[in-house]
Design a protein around this motif. Structure first.
Motif, PDB file in Angstrom:
ATOM      1  N   ALA A  15       0.846  -1.167   0.018  1.00 36.14           N
ATOM      2  CA  ALA A  15       0.024  -0.041   0.046  1.00 36.14           C
ATOM      3  C   ALA A  15       0.936   1.358   0.241  1.00 36.14           C
ATOM      4  CB  ALA A  15      -0.973  -0.040   1.113  1.00 36.14           C
ATOM      5  N   ASN A  16       2.025   1.206   0.743  1.00 35.16           N
ATOM      6  CA  ASN A  16       2.669   2.254   0.660  1.00 35.16           C
ATOM      7  C   ASN A  16       3.737   2.565  -0.222  1.00 35.16           C
ATOM      8  OD1 ASN A  16       1.987   3.168   3.205  1.00 35.16           O
ATOM      9  ND2 ASN A  16       3.527   1.805   4.374  1.00 35.16           N
ATOM     10  N   SER A  17       3.789   1.334  -1.341  1.00 30.16           N
ATOM     11  CA  SER A  17       4.334   1.793  -2.655  1.00 30.16           C
ATOM     12  C   SER A  17       3.597   2.196  -3.684  1.00 30.16           C
ATOM     13  CB  SER A  17       5.350   0.373  -2.675  1.00 30.16           C
ATOM     14  OG  SER A  17       4.144  -0.557  -3.123  1.00 30.16           O
ATOM     15  N   ILE A  18       2.310   2.373  -3.480  1.00 25.80           N
ATOM     16  CA  ILE A  18       1.439   2.586  -4.814  1.00 25.80           C
ATOM     17  C   ILE A  18       1.613   4.121  -4.995  1.00 25.80           C
ATOM     18  CG2 ILE A  18      -0.741   2.620  -5.653  1.00 25.80           C
ATOM     19  CD1 ILE A  18      -1.441   0.161  -4.358  1.00 25.80           C
ATOM     20  N   PHE A  88      -4.199  11.840  -3.297  1.00 28.26           N
ATOM     21  CA  PHE A  88      -2.794  12.175  -3.953  1.00 28.26           C
ATOM     22  C   PHE A  88      -2.871  10.984  -5.131  1.00 28.26           C
ATOM     23  CE2 PHE A  88       1.577  10.879  -4.861  1.00 28.26           C
ATOM     24  CZ  PHE A  88       2.119  11.937  -4.585  1.00 28.26           C
ATOM     25  N   ALA A  89      -3.233   9.834  -5.013  1.00 28.63           N
ATOM     26  CA  ALA A  89      -3.207   8.784  -6.033  1.00 28.63           C
ATOM     27  C   ALA A  89      -4.075   9.186  -7.143  1.00 28.63           C
ATOM     28  CB  ALA A  89      -3.624   7.534  -5.461  1.00 28.63           C
ATOM     29  N   VAL A  90      -5.290   9.861  -6.897  1.00 26.36           N
ATOM     30  CA  VAL A  90      -6.218  10.313  -7.912  1.00 26.36           C
ATOM     31  C   VAL A  90      -5.733  11.470  -8.786  1.00 26.36           C
ATOM     32  CG1 VAL A  90      -8.625  11.286  -8.367  1.00 26.36           C
ATOM     33  CG2 VAL A  90      -8.250   9.109  -6.847  1.00 26.36           C
ATOM     34  N   SER A  91      -5.008  12.432  -7.839  1.00 27.67           N
ATOM     35  CA  SER A  91      -4.654  13.373  -8.660  1.00 27.67           C
ATOM     36  C   SER A  91      -3.479  13.081  -9.651  1.00 27.67           C
ATOM     37  CB  SER A  91      -3.639  14.429  -7.510  1.00 27.67           C
ATOM     38  OG  SER A  91      -3.095  15.262  -8.202  1.00 27.67           O
ATOM     39  N   ILE A  92      -2.582  12.272  -9.232  1.00 26.63           N
ATOM     40  CA  ILE A  92      -1.435  11.734 -10.095  1.00 26.63           C
ATOM     41  C   ILE A  92      -2.223  11.031 -11.277  1.00 26.63           C
ATOM     42  CG2 ILE A  92       0.303   9.937 -10.450  1.00 26.63           C
ATOM     43  CD1 ILE A  92       1.180  12.417  -9.030  1.00 26.63           C
ATOM     44  N   ALA A  93      -3.201  10.381 -11.214  1.00 28.96           N
ATOM     45  CA  ALA A  93      -3.893   9.356 -12.197  1.00 28.96           C
ATOM     46  C   ALA A  93      -4.540  10.357 -12.976  1.00 28.96           C
ATOM     47  CB  ALA A  93      -4.833   8.711 -11.391  1.00 28.96           C
ATOM     48  N   VAL A  94      -5.102  11.436 -12.591  1.00 24.04           N
ATOM     49  CA  VAL A  94      -5.692  12.284 -13.630  1.00 24.04           C
ATOM     50  C   VAL A  94      -4.772  12.930 -14.715  1.00 24.04           C
ATOM     51  CG1 VAL A  94      -7.224  14.307 -13.873  1.00 24.04           C
ATOM     52  CG2 VAL A  94      -7.936  12.445 -12.233  1.00 24.04           C
ATOM     53  N   SER A  95      -3.594  13.290 -13.869  1.00 23.05           N
ATOM     54  CA  SER A  95      -2.457  13.825 -14.658  1.00 23.05           C
ATOM     55  C   SER A  95      -1.817  12.790 -15.641  1.00 23.05           C
ATOM     56  CB  SER A  95      -1.352  14.384 -13.543  1.00 23.05           C
ATOM     57  OG  SER A  95      -1.795  15.286 -12.955  1.00 23.05           O
ATOM     58  N   LEU A  96      -1.947  11.547 -15.415  1.00 24.16           N
ATOM     59  CA  LEU A  96      -1.367  10.633 -16.328  1.00 24.16           C
ATOM     60  C   LEU A  96      -2.284  10.471 -17.465  1.00 24.16           C
ATOM     61  CD1 LEU A  96       0.081   7.912 -14.018  1.00 24.16           C
ATOM     62  CD2 LEU A  96       1.372   8.948 -15.773  1.00 24.16           C
ATOM     63  N   VAL A  97      -3.660  10.377 -17.173  1.00 24.06           N
ATOM     64  CA  VAL A  97      -4.616  10.222 -18.282  1.00 24.06           C
ATOM     65  C   VAL A  97      -4.543  11.655 -19.122  1.00 24.06           C
ATOM     66  CG1 VAL A  97      -7.059  10.099 -18.546  1.00 24.06           C
ATOM     67  CG2 VAL A  97      -6.170   8.637 -16.884  1.00 24.06           C
ATOM     68  N   PHE A 113      -7.758  -1.004  -6.733  1.00 16.28           N
ATOM     69  CA  PHE A 113      -7.077  -1.833  -5.931  1.00 16.28           C
ATOM     70  C   PHE A 113      -6.502  -1.447  -4.832  1.00 16.28           C
ATOM     71  CE2 PHE A 113      -2.895  -3.705  -4.939  1.00 16.28           C
ATOM     72  CZ  PHE A 113      -3.247  -4.877  -4.411  1.00 16.28           C
ATOM     73  N   TYR A 114      -6.073  -0.252  -4.982  1.00 13.28           N
ATOM     74  CA  TYR A 114      -5.455   0.786  -3.737  1.00 13.28           C
ATOM     75  C   TYR A 114      -6.482   1.086  -2.744  1.00 13.28           C
ATOM     76  CZ  TYR A 114      -2.682   4.397  -1.719  1.00 13.28           C
ATOM     77  OH  TYR A 114      -1.820   5.012  -0.938  1.00 13.28           O
ATOM     78  N   GLY A 115      -7.795   1.503  -3.224  1.00 14.83           N
ATOM     79  CA  GLY A 115      -8.867   1.797  -2.495  1.00 14.83           C
ATOM     80  C   GLY A 115      -9.264   0.627  -1.608  1.00 14.83           C
ATOM     81  N   ALA A 116      -9.264  -0.649  -2.147  1.00 12.07           N
ATOM     82  CA  ALA A 116      -9.761  -1.686  -1.265  1.00 12.07           C
ATOM     83  C   ALA A 116      -8.641  -2.049  -0.491  1.00 12.07           C
ATOM     84  CB  ALA A 116      -9.991  -2.829  -2.388  1.00 12.07           C
ATOM     85  N   LEU A 117      -7.280  -1.918  -0.765  1.00 16.01           N
ATOM     86  CA  LEU A 117      -6.348  -2.171   0.130  1.00 16.01           C
ATOM     87  C   LEU A 117      -6.218  -1.361   0.925  1.00 16.01           C
ATOM     88  CD1 LEU A 117      -3.779  -4.095   0.153  1.00 16.01           C
ATOM     89  CD2 LEU A 117      -2.272  -2.498  -0.996  1.00 16.01           C
ATOM     90  N   ILE A 118      -6.421   0.069   1.030  1.00 12.98           N
ATOM     91  CA  ILE A 118      -6.305   1.065   2.127  1.00 12.98           C
ATOM     92  C   ILE A 118      -7.638   0.717   3.071  1.00 12.98           C
ATOM     93  CG2 ILE A 118      -4.721   2.589   1.141  1.00 12.98           C
ATOM     94  CD1 ILE A 118      -6.802   4.390   0.700  1.00 12.98           C
TER      95      ILE A 118
END
Length: 158
Positions: A15-18, A88-97, A113-118
Motif C-alpha cells: 500500500a505504501n509503494s503505490i 494524492f493517487a487520484v491527482s496523479i492518475a488524472v494527470s497521467l490520463v 485495488f489501492y482503495g480496497a487495500l487501504i
C-alpha cells in the motif's frame, strides 16, 4: 505453505509503494512525451499537475486541521475524510490520463485495488476513499482542463 503468503506487514508495504509507483510512472511518461512531442507545453502541464497535487494535499489535510467531518473514525480523534492517500493517487492518475489517454486502463484498476487495500488495512474507511474519488477527480480534471487564454477576438489560443 504457499509461496504467496501475504500478511498485514507485506500488504502495508504494498500500500505504501503505490503512490511512489504512480509518481515514477508520471515522471517517466512526462519526460518521454516532452522529448518526443515538440508541441507539448511541458511547463504549463507540469504546473497544472503540481497544482493538482497541492489541492490533493490540501484536501487531505483540511479535515485533519478543521475537524469538519469525522468519517468513520478507526482511531479516536482521527479525522480521515477524505483519504489523503487516495486524493494524492487520484491527482496523479488524472494527470497521467491527461498526459496520455491510454493510461486510463492502467490507473483505474490500480486505484480500485489501492482503495480496497487501504480499506482492508484500516488506513481509511470506505467513505474516505469514495469521498476522495468524488472530490479529487473532478477538481484535478478542472485544473488540467483549465481556462485557455483567449485573444481579443474571442478565439481560444491552442
Amino acid at each position: 505453505m504457499s509461496i504467496f503468503h501475504f500478511d498485514d506487514h507485506s500488504l502495508r508495504h504494498l500500500a505504501n509503494s503505490i503512490n511512489p509507483l504512480l509518481v515514477m510512472v508520471f515522471f517517466t511518461a512526462f519526460f518521454v512525451r516532452f522529448r518526443h512531442d515538440k508541441t507539448f507545453r511541458a511547463a504549463e502541464f507540469f504546473g497544472r499537475a503540481l497544482l493538482s497535487l497541492l489541492v490533493a494535499f490540501g484536501l487531505g489535510r483540511l479535515n485533519a486541521e478543521l475537524k469538519i467531518w469525522p468519517g468513520l473514525p478507526l482511531d479516536p480523534g482521527h479525522y480521515e475524510f477524505p483519504s489523503g492517500h487516495m486524493c494524492f493517487a487520484v491527482s496523479i492518475a488524472v494527470s497521467l490520463v491527461f498526459l496520455q489517454r491510454r493510461f486510463l486502463f492502467f490507473v483505474v484498476p490500480l486505484l480500485l485495488f489501492y482503495g480496497a487495500l487501504i480499506i482492508f488495512l484500516k488506513f481509511h474507511g470506505w467513505t474516505d476513499v469514495i469521498g476522495a474519488w468524488l472530490l479529487m477527480a473532478p477538481l484535478a480534471w478542472l485544473i488540467h482542463k483549465g481556462a485557455k487564454p483567449k485573444l481579443k477576438s474571442g478565439i481560444e489560443v491552442e
